[in-house]
Design an enzyme around this catalytic site. Structure first.
Site, PDB file in Angstrom:
ATOM      1  N   HIS A  10       0.830  -1.202   0.000  1.00  0.00           N
ATOM      2  CA  HIS A  10       0.000   0.000   0.000  1.00  0.00           C
ATOM      3  C   HIS A  10       0.863   1.249   0.000  1.00  0.00           C
ATOM      4  O   HIS A  10       2.062   1.201   0.267  1.00  0.00           O
ATOM      5  CB  HIS A  10      -0.971   0.006   1.194  1.00  0.00           C
ATOM      6  CG  HIS A  10      -0.335   0.359   2.509  1.00  0.00           C
ATOM      7  ND1 HIS A  10      -0.929   1.200   3.419  1.00  0.00           N
ATOM      8  CD2 HIS A  10       0.835  -0.018   3.075  1.00  0.00           C
ATOM      9  CE1 HIS A  10      -0.151   1.326   4.477  1.00  0.00           C
ATOM     10  NE2 HIS A  10       0.925   0.592   4.301  1.00  0.00           N
ATOM     11  N   CYS A  68       3.970   5.161   5.567  1.00  0.00           N
ATOM     12  CA  CYS A  68       4.091   3.932   6.362  1.00  0.00           C
ATOM     13  C   CYS A  68       5.535   3.440   6.310  1.00  0.00           C
ATOM     14  O   CYS A  68       6.206   3.590   5.287  1.00  0.00           O
ATOM     15  CB  CYS A  68       3.157   2.859   5.810  1.00  0.00           C
ATOM     16  SG  CYS A  68       3.180   1.312   6.730  1.00  0.00           S
ATOM     17  N   GLN A  86      -7.086  -2.562   9.976  1.00  0.00           N
ATOM     18  CA  GLN A  86      -8.272  -1.756  10.221  1.00  0.00           C
ATOM     19  C   GLN A  86      -9.368  -2.185   9.243  1.00  0.00           C
ATOM     20  O   GLN A  86      -9.096  -2.516   8.095  1.00  0.00           O
ATOM     21  CB  GLN A  86      -7.944  -0.271  10.050  1.00  0.00           C
ATOM     22  CG  GLN A  86      -6.980   0.246  11.118  1.00  0.00           C
ATOM     23  CD  GLN A  86      -6.628   1.692  10.885  1.00  0.00           C
ATOM     24  OE1 GLN A  86      -7.500   2.559  10.845  1.00  0.00           O
ATOM     25  NE2 GLN A  86      -5.336   1.971  10.729  1.00  0.00           N
ATOM     26  N   SER A 109      -5.607   5.806  10.039  1.00  0.00           N
ATOM     27  CA  SER A 109      -4.202   6.137   9.778  1.00  0.00           C
ATOM     28  C   SER A 109      -4.041   7.215   8.715  1.00  0.00           C
ATOM     29  O   SER A 109      -3.049   7.940   8.703  1.00  0.00           O
ATOM     30  CB  SER A 109      -3.441   4.886   9.321  1.00  0.00           C
ATOM     31  OG  SER A 109      -3.443   3.911  10.331  1.00  0.00           O
ATOM     32  N   HIS A 112      -5.230   5.564   1.708  1.00  0.00           N
ATOM     33  CA  HIS A 112      -4.374   4.550   1.107  1.00  0.00           C
ATOM     34  C   HIS A 112      -4.836   4.230  -0.313  1.00  0.00           C
ATOM     35  O   HIS A 112      -6.007   4.360  -0.633  1.00  0.00           O
ATOM     36  CB  HIS A 112      -4.498   3.191   1.843  1.00  0.00           C
ATOM     37  CG  HIS A 112      -4.451   3.234   3.315  1.00  0.00           C
ATOM     38  ND1 HIS A 112      -3.410   2.745   4.049  1.00  0.00           N
ATOM     39  CD2 HIS A 112      -5.355   3.693   4.233  1.00  0.00           C
ATOM     40  CE1 HIS A 112      -3.650   2.874   5.331  1.00  0.00           C
ATOM     41  NE2 HIS A 112      -4.825   3.443   5.468  1.00  0.00           N
TER      42      HIS A 112
END
Length: 118
Positions: A10, A68, A86, A109, A112
């Site tokens: 991702h 990330c 998640q 977060s 994505h």
């Protein structure tokens, strides 16, 4: 059951609404705290278009742009099953076929795009 495990990569772009507004490339969060969700989405859409059009490879863009720590592995998150990510991320990954790239996925977060790799 092996069919319940997937592997994915991702690209995460954090924004001022992210649960942890800092990252490996922005440790104090000065950029993230000034990035709106809409700006993060626009950045991801442009990256996705470059990948889909063949101008760039997913892994190369993940390494340069993802917030990330998986960026160090070209965005690779490894293998995982249900209940490990998640919920919105998990749901998106399990709907993708191998080789497909998601549209924008929102989580706590950030935003994505996801590439299912197996």
């Amino acid at each position: 059951m092996s069919s319940e495990n997937v592997r994915a990569s991702h690209i995460l772009i954090k924004h001022q609404g992210s649960r942890r507004p800092a990252s490996w490339k922005d440790p104090d969060g000065s950029v993230i705290k000034n990035t709106t969700r809409d700006e993060a989405v626009a950045q991801l859409k442009a990256l996705r278009e470059d990948i889909v059009s063949g101008k760039a490879k997913f892994g190369e863009l993940a390494t340069r742009h993802s917030d990330c720590t998986s960026a160090k592995r070209s965005g690779d998150l490894g293998s995982f099953g249900r209940g490990q990510m998640q919920k919105p991320f998990e749901e998106a990954v399990f709907l993708l076929k191998v080789g497909e790239i998601s549209d924008i996925v929102d989580t706590d977060s950030g935003v994505h795009i996801i590439l299912r790799t197996s």
